[in-house]
Design a protein around this motif. Structure first.
Motif, PDB file in Angstrom:
ATOM      1  N   TRP A  11       0.881  -4.765  -8.827  1.00 19.62           N
ATOM      2  CA  TRP A  11       0.856  -4.601 -10.278  1.00 19.62           C
ATOM      3  C   TRP A  11       0.841  -5.957 -10.988  1.00 19.62           C
ATOM      4  CZ3 TRP A  11       3.285   0.065 -13.014  1.00 19.62           C
ATOM      5  CH2 TRP A  11       3.123   1.219 -12.246  1.00 19.62           C
TER       6      TRP A  11
ATOM      7  N   ARG B   2       0.830  -1.205   0.000  1.00 17.00           N
ATOM      8  CA  ARG B   2       0.000   0.000   0.000  1.00 17.00           C
ATOM      9  C   ARG B   2       0.866   1.257   0.000  1.00 17.00           C
ATOM     10  NH1 ARG B   2      -4.262  -0.094   4.571  1.00 17.00           N
ATOM     11  NH2 ARG B   2      -2.335  -0.210   5.806  1.00 17.00           N
TER      12      ARG B   2
ATOM     13  N   ARG C 137      -3.310  -3.203  -4.805  1.00 20.14           N
ATOM     14  CA  ARG C 137      -1.956  -2.744  -4.491  1.00 20.14           C
ATOM     15  C   ARG C 137      -0.842  -3.391  -5.307  1.00 20.14           C
ATOM     16  NH1 ARG C 137      -2.945  -3.584   2.028  1.00 20.14           N
ATOM     17  NH2 ARG C 137      -4.917  -2.415   2.113  1.00 20.14           N
TER      18      ARG C 137
ATOM     19  N   ARG D  23       2.413   1.573  -3.500  1.00 18.41           N
ATOM     20  CA  ARG D  23       1.425   1.981  -4.503  1.00 18.41           C
ATOM     21  C   ARG D  23       1.179   3.490  -4.419  1.00 18.41           C
ATOM     22  NH1 ARG D  23      -0.785  -1.105  -8.802  1.00 18.41           N
ATOM     23  NH2 ARG D  23      -2.396   0.198  -9.723  1.00 18.41           N
ATOM     24  N   ARG D  24       1.042   4.004  -3.211  1.00 19.26           N
ATOM     25  CA  ARG D  24       0.814   5.440  -3.034  1.00 19.26           C
ATOM     26  C   ARG D  24       2.006   6.257  -3.495  1.00 19.26           C
ATOM     27  NH1 ARG D  24      -1.947   5.098   3.025  1.00 19.26           N
ATOM     28  NH2 ARG D  24      -4.035   4.443   2.308  1.00 19.26           N
TER      29      ARG D  24
END
Length: 401
Positions: A133, A100, A131, A103-104
């Motif tokens: 890919w 997470r 989250r 991802r952010r």
């Protein structure tokens, strides 16, 4: 950045790190892992492999160690020198939270040896979809599962296939361990975590005594996990348990750093549930699988588990292929009965080996580390991955990004 948190993850991570160093030698590798990953070129931010726990009440002890590692990993993902990609290896409670953060921060995330959502806690698929890919699937049946959930996936195979490439033959293993060709050899693998060893070894020691009474001259060899051999295990007095084996009757020899030789040399394994069951199956050695954890953890696991088996060979094949004795059935009497039953029945041992050959055909081919590394590099457009990655399975299965 590559992140693993357990002994098995360290093994798989080392396979990946070596391949990444070969394909993209100019790139730095940072992250979290054990001695194997460090030897394969990882610049470690933290190492929590010695603190790995089963879950439930057993997981409370290592929390300070995990929090410290979390802070270092998060800082690396959000700092000025961010990694080009994050590769997660199992360890889902920690790694899905780290995904997470990545991802952010706009960092591509690949999951190598993803959480076993097909066995328990399936709702984690939602977090993976948001989250991650790309999932680099270890088992072929995972491809359809992730595709159905709209998660990009590629089948690369299970990394133990690469790890086992250097395993000795049965004859070479016995010579290395000083065992005769005609010796009856029982291998003991009590686990890699301190609480696993503390929960299984006292019972397995008594089982060894009963097997020795029935089979005079039987030889017993215990494979000590790297963390145990180095004295890095925490939480229980595992060293004291192992020291008692020196004067045990029958003698149980402790072998450090040569687990595959023990697996290959043995006629039968008494093995704790985990990656070792898959490794032993691929090496073709019959086994009895054991496990024990706290009652609170047992209640928690029963609520969340989707399959009735605890060993990877049975889970992957979808049927019981080895005796599994855990919790209330993990007693000296029951384990001894299962072990003597296998030793006395060539047909039962042959049935296990036939199932193991079937399992081997499902897991792809060696070269898993290279396939996974190319998939990771393709996420960031690395020039080392100029040609498209072609992943193949025995059945021709292929995942899509």
């Amino acid at each position: 950045m590559v992140v693993a948190g357990e002994a098995s993850g360290d093994l798989h991570g080392a396979t990946l790190c070596r391949a990444l160093r070969t394909l993209a030698p100019a790139r730095r590798l940072i992250g979290m892992g054990g001695d194997r990953m460090a030897a394969a070129g990882l610049e470690r931010l933290a190492d929590v492999t010695a603190a790995a726990a089963i879950g439930g009440t057993e997981a409370l002890g290592p929390i300070p160690t995990l929090l410290a590692a979390w802070r270092r990993a998060k800082a690396a993902l959000t700092g000025p020198a961010r990694p080009a990609a994050l590769v997660l290896i199992d360890f889902p409670e920690f790694n899905l939270r780290l995904a997470r953060v990545a991802r952010r921060a706009g960092i591509p995330v690949a999951y190598f040896v993803a959480p076993q959502i097909w066995a328990w806690r399936p709702w984690r698929m939602r977090a993976i979809r948001r989250r991650v890919w790309r999932v680099l699937a270890a088992f072929p049946f995972e491809v359809a599962l992730y595709r159905q959930a709209a998660v990009p996936v590629e089948f690369v195979g299970h990394p133990v296939l690469d790890a086992l490439e250097g395993a000795p033959t049965r004859e070479a293993a016995r010579r290395r361990l000083g065992l005769g060709d005609d010796d009856l050899v029982i291998g003991v693998l009590p686990g890699s975590r301190a609480q696993e060893i503390a929960g299984t070894l006292p019972v397995l020691r008594q089982v060894a005594a009963r097997i020795a009474a029935a089979h005079r001259g039987a030889r017993f060899v215990l494979a000590a996990a790297p963390l145990v051999a180095s004295g890095a295990s925490t939480g229980r007095n595992v060293g004291g348990l192992l020291e008692k084996l020196a004067g045990s009757d029958p003698p149980i020899r402790i072998v450090s750093g040569d687990t595959y030789a023990v697996m290959r040399a043995a006629d039968l394994l008494l093995v704790t549930s985990g990656t070792a069951t898959l490794e032993a199956a691929l090496l073709g050695t019959p086994m009895v699988v054991c496990y024990r954890f706290s009652r609170l953890t047992e209640a928690w696991v029963r609520l969340l588990t989707l399959v009735p088996w605890i060993s990877l060979p049975s889970i992957v094949l979808g049927r019981a292929v080895v005796p599994e004795l855990y919790q209330r059935t993990f007693t000296v009497e029951r384990v001894t009965e299962a072990a003597l039953g296998l030793l006395g029945s060539p047909a039962a041992r042959d049935a296990q080996r036939a199932a193991f050959r079937e399992l081997r055909g499902l897991l792809g081919e060696p070269g898993v580390g290279a396939r996974a590394a190319r998939a990771v590099l393709s996420l960031i457009g690395d020039p080392a991955d100029a040609s498209r990655l072609v992943t193949a399975t025995a059945s021709g299965a292929r995942g899509g990004a």
